[in-house]
Design a protein around this motif. Structure first.
Motif, PDB file in Angstrom:
ATOM      1  N   ILE A 270     115.201  71.932 -15.872  1.00 18.32           N
ATOM      2  CA  ILE A 270     114.525  70.748 -16.170  1.00 18.32           C
ATOM      3  C   ILE A 270     114.178  70.561 -17.732  1.00 18.32           C
ATOM      4  CG2 ILE A 270     112.436  69.251 -15.865  1.00 18.32           C
ATOM      5  CD1 ILE A 270     114.658  68.970 -13.707  1.00 18.32           C
ATOM      6  N   THR A 271     113.631  71.527 -18.297  1.00 20.32           N
ATOM      7  CA  THR A 271     113.512  71.314 -19.881  1.00 20.32           C
ATOM      8  C   THR A 271     114.955  71.283 -20.342  1.00 20.32           C
ATOM      9  OG1 THR A 271     111.459  72.903 -19.456  1.00 20.32           O
ATOM     10  CG2 THR A 271     112.632  72.744 -21.643  1.00 20.32           C
ATOM     11  N   LEU A 272     115.868  71.975 -20.194  1.00 20.63           N
ATOM     12  CA  LEU A 272     117.146  71.791 -20.570  1.00 20.63           C
ATOM     13  C   LEU A 272     117.659  70.486 -20.322  1.00 20.63           C
ATOM     14  CD1 LEU A 272     118.872  75.160 -19.453  1.00 20.63           C
ATOM     15  CD2 LEU A 272     118.653  74.274 -21.908  1.00 20.63           C
ATOM     16  N   LEU A 273     117.579  70.104 -19.240  1.00 25.19           N
ATOM     17  CA  LEU A 273     118.120  68.651 -18.863  1.00 25.19           C
ATOM     18  C   LEU A 273     117.442  67.444 -19.551  1.00 25.19           C
ATOM     19  CD1 LEU A 273     118.550  68.776 -14.848  1.00 25.19           C
ATOM     20  CD2 LEU A 273     120.470  68.877 -16.601  1.00 25.19           C
ATOM     21  N   ALA A 274     116.100  67.508 -19.843  1.00 25.88           N
ATOM     22  CA  ALA A 274     115.300  66.544 -20.389  1.00 25.88           C
ATOM     23  C   ALA A 274     115.811  66.720 -22.143  1.00 25.88           C
ATOM     24  CB  ALA A 274     113.854  67.086 -20.161  1.00 25.88           C
ATOM     25  N   THR A 275     115.957  67.874 -22.297  1.00 29.58           N
ATOM     26  CA  THR A 275     116.407  68.000 -23.994  1.00 29.58           C
ATOM     27  C   THR A 275     117.830  67.401 -24.128  1.00 29.58           C
ATOM     28  OG1 THR A 275     114.993  70.063 -24.249  1.00 29.58           O
ATOM     29  CG2 THR A 275     116.804  69.618 -25.853  1.00 29.58           C
ATOM     30  N   ALA A 276     118.737  67.730 -23.154  1.00 28.68           N
ATOM     31  CA  ALA A 276     120.100  66.862 -23.086  1.00 28.68           C
ATOM     32  C   ALA A 276     119.837  65.462 -23.177  1.00 28.68           C
ATOM     33  CB  ALA A 276     120.856  67.412 -22.196  1.00 28.68           C
ATOM     34  N   LYS A 277     118.914  64.852 -22.229  1.00 30.89           N
ATOM     35  CA  LYS A 277     118.817  63.552 -22.141  1.00 30.89           C
ATOM     36  C   LYS A 277     118.408  62.922 -23.479  1.00 30.89           C
ATOM     37  CE  LYS A 277     116.872  60.233 -19.081  1.00 30.89           C
ATOM     38  NZ  LYS A 277     115.782  59.893 -18.094  1.00 30.89           N
ATOM     39  N   LEU A 278     117.141  63.769 -24.036  1.00 31.04           N
ATOM     40  CA  LEU A 278     116.785  63.149 -25.515  1.00 31.04           C
ATOM     41  C   LEU A 278     117.724  63.029 -26.521  1.00 31.04           C
ATOM     42  CD1 LEU A 278     113.536  65.143 -25.603  1.00 31.04           C
ATOM     43  CD2 LEU A 278     113.653  63.021 -25.633  1.00 31.04           C
ATOM     44  N   LEU A 286     124.989  69.150 -31.042  1.00 31.85           N
ATOM     45  CA  LEU A 286     123.694  69.384 -31.461  1.00 31.85           C
ATOM     46  C   LEU A 286     122.921  69.887 -30.388  1.00 31.85           C
ATOM     47  CD1 LEU A 286     121.748  68.890 -33.818  1.00 31.85           C
ATOM     48  CD2 LEU A 286     121.042  66.697 -32.863  1.00 31.85           C
ATOM     49  N   VAL A 287     122.845  69.530 -29.088  1.00 28.80           N
ATOM     50  CA  VAL A 287     122.031  69.971 -27.939  1.00 28.80           C
ATOM     51  C   VAL A 287     123.049  71.508 -27.544  1.00 28.80           C
ATOM     52  CG1 VAL A 287     123.582  68.593 -26.244  1.00 28.80           C
ATOM     53  CG2 VAL A 287     121.016  69.684 -25.581  1.00 28.80           C
ATOM     54  N   MET A 322     115.009  70.047 -32.425  1.00 30.58           N
ATOM     55  CA  MET A 322     114.316  69.026 -31.896  1.00 30.58           C
ATOM     56  C   MET A 322     114.003  67.746 -32.942  1.00 30.58           C
ATOM     57  SD  MET A 322     113.685  67.616 -28.880  1.00 30.58           S
ATOM     58  CE  MET A 322     113.447  68.877 -27.688  1.00 30.58           C
ATOM     59  N   ASP A 323     113.663  68.243 -34.086  1.00 29.61           N
ATOM     60  CA  ASP A 323     113.536  67.390 -35.509  1.00 29.61           C
ATOM     61  C   ASP A 323     114.779  66.130 -35.414  1.00 29.61           C
ATOM     62  OD1 ASP A 323     114.918  69.478 -36.322  1.00 29.61           O
ATOM     63  OD2 ASP A 323     113.971  69.557 -38.273  1.00 29.61           O
ATOM     64  N   ALA A 324     116.125  66.978 -35.503  1.00 32.52           N
ATOM     65  CA  ALA A 324     117.418  66.358 -35.829  1.00 32.52           C
ATOM     66  C   ALA A 324     117.617  65.518 -34.618  1.00 32.52           C
ATOM     67  CB  ALA A 324     118.461  67.411 -36.069  1.00 32.52           C
ATOM     68  N   ILE A 325     117.227  66.042 -33.341  1.00 28.66           N
ATOM     69  CA  ILE A 325     117.408  65.257 -31.876  1.00 28.66           C
ATOM     70  C   ILE A 325     116.535  64.087 -32.122  1.00 28.66           C
ATOM     71  CG2 ILE A 325     116.966  65.141 -29.467  1.00 28.66           C
ATOM     72  CD1 ILE A 325     117.874  68.472 -29.535  1.00 28.66           C
TER      73      ILE A 325
END
Length: 401
Positions: A270-278, A286-287, A322-325
């Motif tokens: 879920i952490t990965l999925l949420a990061t991809a969604k961000l 980037l992701v 995450m700063d670039a995302i």
């Protein structure tokens, strides 16, 4: 002898990943310039195409590999698929007649060529006839000077690639000038706009990530958090029912997903999925880079007998871009996440053992092999290799689809 292979992405004008230049070195004991060129190129070819697997390293995209004069004379590029390989000619290769004859024969056979670090001189005109892509280092040749070279090829099908692009401004300028492809780390730099703040929808996802990774979170809270975002719930079940897991029966509920995979694994996914969604509005590289770093940091820690929480190693890699995302300062982002002090020190100040693991992953992915040697000793590991890197790349590719 172990071969170390990394890759640097090459983008098109829409920031889609066109291919990768493969970076390599035979071992940490050898300095690249001292390695015989033919042996080095042969090593990367055998390891990437035969041992490691080109599909794992490039995900089916184009592979750019340097070829020496001797390998070109022996027409080694003809051994590989024209659909994948671009044979790069180094700037040190001189256009003698035997080489031109070999290039002409390979060109007729469908081989594709790129001229690397190209600086125009009349003697290179014969090579330009067979160049599908000309790579221009914009640190060495300013963009305005590149116009002359581009004008000479205006009536041909040759495309131009801007190398060493370090900022978004350089990317936009090069694209406006007519460059088709772009290589450099500009994509991983944040565009920070003062006082803009993090958008509310993204802030909610950050809060979900933070809550999921609290030490005291329990299974019921995890289930509730996942259900609070419909798209995350859908993506988790979609991922669970993919060929990657080959479940004996369809998984239809969040509770079943937790039972099948386990509490820790579901939190990670879920952490990965949420990061991809961000990162949906960002270049997908980037992701992908974030996920590869996360896997590498975890691999390094596991092999080095990491005594802390392995999830911190995973998160330090995953959050490193995450700063670039989010186009925000890392300190602001971490302020929304209840992460460990170790993780904060690593991401904000670059301090501590977690930071050294992250530095090792970064050095490996950019081919800074000599620094890798020092960091591997510091992290008590010798686990990094072409195979381990390819496994992380393949794992990220499978997860990201």
């Amino acid at each position: 002898m172990d071969t170390f292979i990394a890759r640097q992405p090459i983008f098109d004008g829409k920031l889609h990943t066109f291919g990768y230049e493969l970076l390599f070195r035979d071992s940490l004991e050898n300095v690249f310039p001292a390695v015989d060129g033919d042996a080095a190129s042969s090593a990367v070819l055998s390891n990437s195409f035969l041992c490691v697997g080109i599909e794992k390293l490039t995900g089916g995209r184009k592979a750019f590999i340097n070829f020496t004069r001797n390998l070109l004379l022996r027409q080694v590029p003809r051994l590989f698929s024209n659909d994948i390989l671009y044979a790069e000619l180094l700037e040190t290769i001189m256009p003698e007649q035997d080489l031109i004859t070999a290039l002409a024969e390979m060109h007729r056979a469908g081989c594709r060529f790129a001229l690397d670090d190209f600086v125009f001189h009349e003697r290179f005109v014969p090579l330009m006839r067979y160049a599908d892509i000309i790579k221009i280092d914009i640190r060495q040749t300013p963009l305005m000077e590149a116009r002359t070279v581009m004008a000479r090829q205006a009536e041909t099908n040759t495309k131009f690639l801007a190398e060493k692009v370090e900022t978004k401004e350089e990317f936009f300028q090069a694209r406006e000038m007519g460059f088709s492809y772009f290589q450099g780390y500009f994509f991983s730099k944040p565009e920070i706009i003062r006082r803009r703040g993090i958008a509310p929808t993204k802030l909610k996802l950050l809060q979900i990530i933070g809550a999921l990774n609290r030490e005291d979170v329990d299974i019921h809270q995890v289930e509730t958090l996942i259900k609070s975002d419909v798209s995350l719930s859908y993506r988790l079940l979609q991922h669970m029912n993919s060929a990657f897991y080959a479940m004996p029966q369809k998984v239809t509920t969040i509770r079943n997903a937790i039972v099948y995979l386990g509490f820790s694994e579901v939190r990670k996914i879920i952490t990965l999925l949420a990061t991809a969604k961000l990162a949906e509005a960002k270049p997908n590289e980037l992701v992908r880079t974030s996920v590869i770093r996360a896997r590498l940091c975890e691999t390094i820690g596991r092999s080095g007998g990491w005594r802390g929480d392995l999830s911190d190693l995973f998160l330090v890699g995953l959050f490193s871009l995450m700063d670039a995302i989010l186009d925000a300062e890392m300190e602001e982002i971490i302020g929304h996440l209840p992460v460990s002090d170790q993780l904060k020190a690593a991401l904000i100040a670059g301090e501590g053992q977690l930071a050294r693991h992250l530095d090792l992953a970064r050095c490996y992915e950019t081919g800074r092999w000599d620094t890798c040697r020092e960091l591997m000793a510091s992290c008590n590991t010798d686990a990094l290799s072409a195979e381990k890197y390819a496994e992380a790349v393949a794992w990220a590719g499978t997860f990201l689809g």
